[in-house]
Design an enzyme around this catalytic site. Structure first.
Site, mmCIF file in Angstrom:
data_model
loop_
_atom_site.group_PDB
_atom_site.id
_atom_site.type_symbol
_atom_site.label_atom_id
_atom_site.label_comp_id
_atom_site.label_asym_id
_atom_site.label_seq_id
_atom_site.Cartn_x
_atom_site.Cartn_y
_atom_site.Cartn_z
ATOM 1 N N TRP A 12 0.824 -1.217 0.000
ATOM 2 C CA TRP A 12 0.000 0.000 0.000
ATOM 3 C C TRP A 12 0.858 1.268 0.000
ATOM 4 C CZ3 TRP A 12 -4.137 -1.736 4.208
ATOM 5 C CH2 TRP A 12 -4.912 -2.781 3.666
ATOM 6 N N LYS A 13 2.170 1.087 0.016
ATOM 7 C CA LYS A 13 3.107 2.222 -0.016
ATOM 8 C C LYS A 13 2.698 3.271 1.029
ATOM 9 C CE LYS A 13 3.431 1.443 -4.993
ATOM 10 N NZ LYS A 13 3.806 1.944 -6.304
ATOM 11 N N HIS A 35 13.077 -2.497 -1.287
ATOM 12 C CA HIS A 35 12.167 -2.029 -2.339
ATOM 13 C C HIS A 35 12.842 -0.897 -3.121
ATOM 14 C CE1 HIS A 35 8.695 -0.090 -4.204
ATOM 15 N NE2 HIS A 35 8.154 -1.286 -4.163
ATOM 16 N N GLU A 66 11.924 -7.155 -9.340
ATOM 17 C CA GLU A 66 11.229 -5.872 -9.413
ATOM 18 C C GLU A 66 11.938 -4.969 -10.419
ATOM 19 O OE1 GLU A 66 11.939 -3.175 -6.279
ATOM 20 O OE2 GLU A 66 9.941 -2.333 -6.321
ATOM 21 N N SER A 70 4.643 -3.512 -12.277
ATOM 22 C CA SER A 70 3.209 -3.177 -12.221
ATOM 23 C C SER A 70 2.346 -4.300 -12.782
ATOM 24 C CB SER A 70 2.938 -1.933 -13.065
ATOM 25 O OG SER A 70 3.211 -0.793 -12.326
ATOM 26 N N GLY A 95 1.510 -3.028 -6.374
ATOM 27 C CA GLY A 95 1.562 -1.693 -5.798
ATOM 28 C C GLY A 95 0.223 -0.985 -5.934
HETATM 29 C C1 PEP Z 1 5.644 -1.492 -6.174
HETATM 30 O O1 PEP Z 1 5.962 -0.319 -5.910
HETATM 31 O O2 PEP Z 1 5.965 -2.444 -5.468
HETATM 32 C C2 PEP Z 1 4.852 -1.739 -7.400
HETATM 33 C C3 PEP Z 1 4.716 -2.953 -7.887
HETATM 34 O O3 PEP Z 1 4.308 -0.631 -7.893
HETATM 35 P P1 PEP Z 1 3.119 -0.436 -8.969
HETATM 36 O O4 PEP Z 1 2.293 -1.699 -8.975
HETATM 37 O O5 PEP Z 1 2.377 0.731 -8.445
HETATM 38 O O6 PEP Z 1 3.801 -0.206 -10.247
#
Ligand code: PEP
Length: 264
Positions: free
Chosen positions: A16-17, A100, A172, A220, A241
């Site tokens: 959820w950042k 992260h 990631e 994402s 995210g």
């Molecule tokens: C994240 O920041 O871990 C991520 C996957 O971001 P998003 O899905 O928003 O690109």
């Protein structure tokens, strides 16, 4: 047929950042709880802000959800004003995201900081969800592999074969994350990077460890494309995210994972 590995669970992590206050987090948990069923082979891990961990831990159904911190400090205690340690989180969370891209890029976390946090997590009985991935600049410079290698080997520097059972890795690609205006990664790129990570684990810990370790996709995803990433060979789930803040989307993603496991 799906490529999902039946010996490893599917992990869907909601990062959820820095969003949602305590009340909003609780509301989102409530909505997810109404929609998500208990799945034996699927672990749904929620990573709210530090502030919401305690209240959510009292509210959540532990058969359905696990909790993760988004970060913690590697010292167990001391004069580190403003920090929260893994030792303090020990009773509260099963997981903690470590390294992260936001931490590495905005807060200058080095390879060594990440290594120390991994150690602190293991020492305190928390499973680190270690994020590994190259930036757009690394990729354009043809250094993607080297960056993955360096991040992975340093993060695991003091991790024994026994500890490895309590480690989760995430590929990631920073160039595929919404925070950094990312583009969609091609499943083929993801497959190659994850195969490379498993090869590194094989070299460091042997075949059994390489087959056993969970590696998630952390670029994402949303409810319409998650299937394409979950069926990539070697992918054991997703770190989600922005889309995890939307309960329709997130519960739909968990449902996709559920159906994929049923089909195999
Ligand atoms: C994240 O920041 O871990 C991520 C996957 O971001 P998003 O899905 O928003 O690109």
């Amino acid at each position: 047929m799906s490529a999902m590995n039946q010996d490893r669970k599917t992990l869907i992590v909601a990062n959820w950042k820095m969003h949602l206050n305590v009340h909003q987090s609780s509301l989102l948990l409530h909505r997810l709880n109404e929609r998500i069923k208990i799945h034996r082979n699927i672990e749904v891990i929620l990573a709210p802000s530090m502030l919401s961990l305690q209240p959510l831990s009292l509210e959540l159904d532990r058969r359905k959800f696990k909790l993760a911190a988004q970060d913690a400090y590697f010292k167990d205690e001391g004069g580190y004003t403003g920090e929260v340690s893994f030792a303090m989180l020990g009773d509260l969370v099963e997981y903690c995201i470590v390294g992260h891209s936001s931490r590495r890029i905005y807060f200058g976390e080095t390879l060594e900081t990440v290594r120390d946090k991994v150690q602190a997590a293991v020492r305190n009985g928390i499973t680190p969800i270690i994020c590994i991935g190259e930036t757009k600049q690394d990729r354009d410079a043809g250094e993607g592999r080297q960056v993955i290698h360096d991040q992975l080997t340093t993060a695991l520097m003091n991790v024994t074969s026994r500890d490895l059972d309590k480690i989760v890795l995430v590929y990631e690609p920073v160039w595929a994350i919404s925070t950094f205006d990312g583009i969609m990664a091609k499943p083929d790129d993801v497959e190659k990077a994850i195969a490379y990570m498993r090869m590194q684990i094989r070299e460091l810990y042997g075949e059994r460890a390489a087959t056993k370790i969970s590696i998630l996709y952390g670029g994402s995803v949303n409810d319409t494309d998650v299937h394409g990433y979950l069926e990539v060979p070697g992918v054991d789930g997703a770190l989600v995210g922005a889309a995890s803040l939307n309960y329709h989307q997130f519960s739909a993603m968990v449902d996709v994972a559920y159906r994929m496991r049923l089909k195999v």
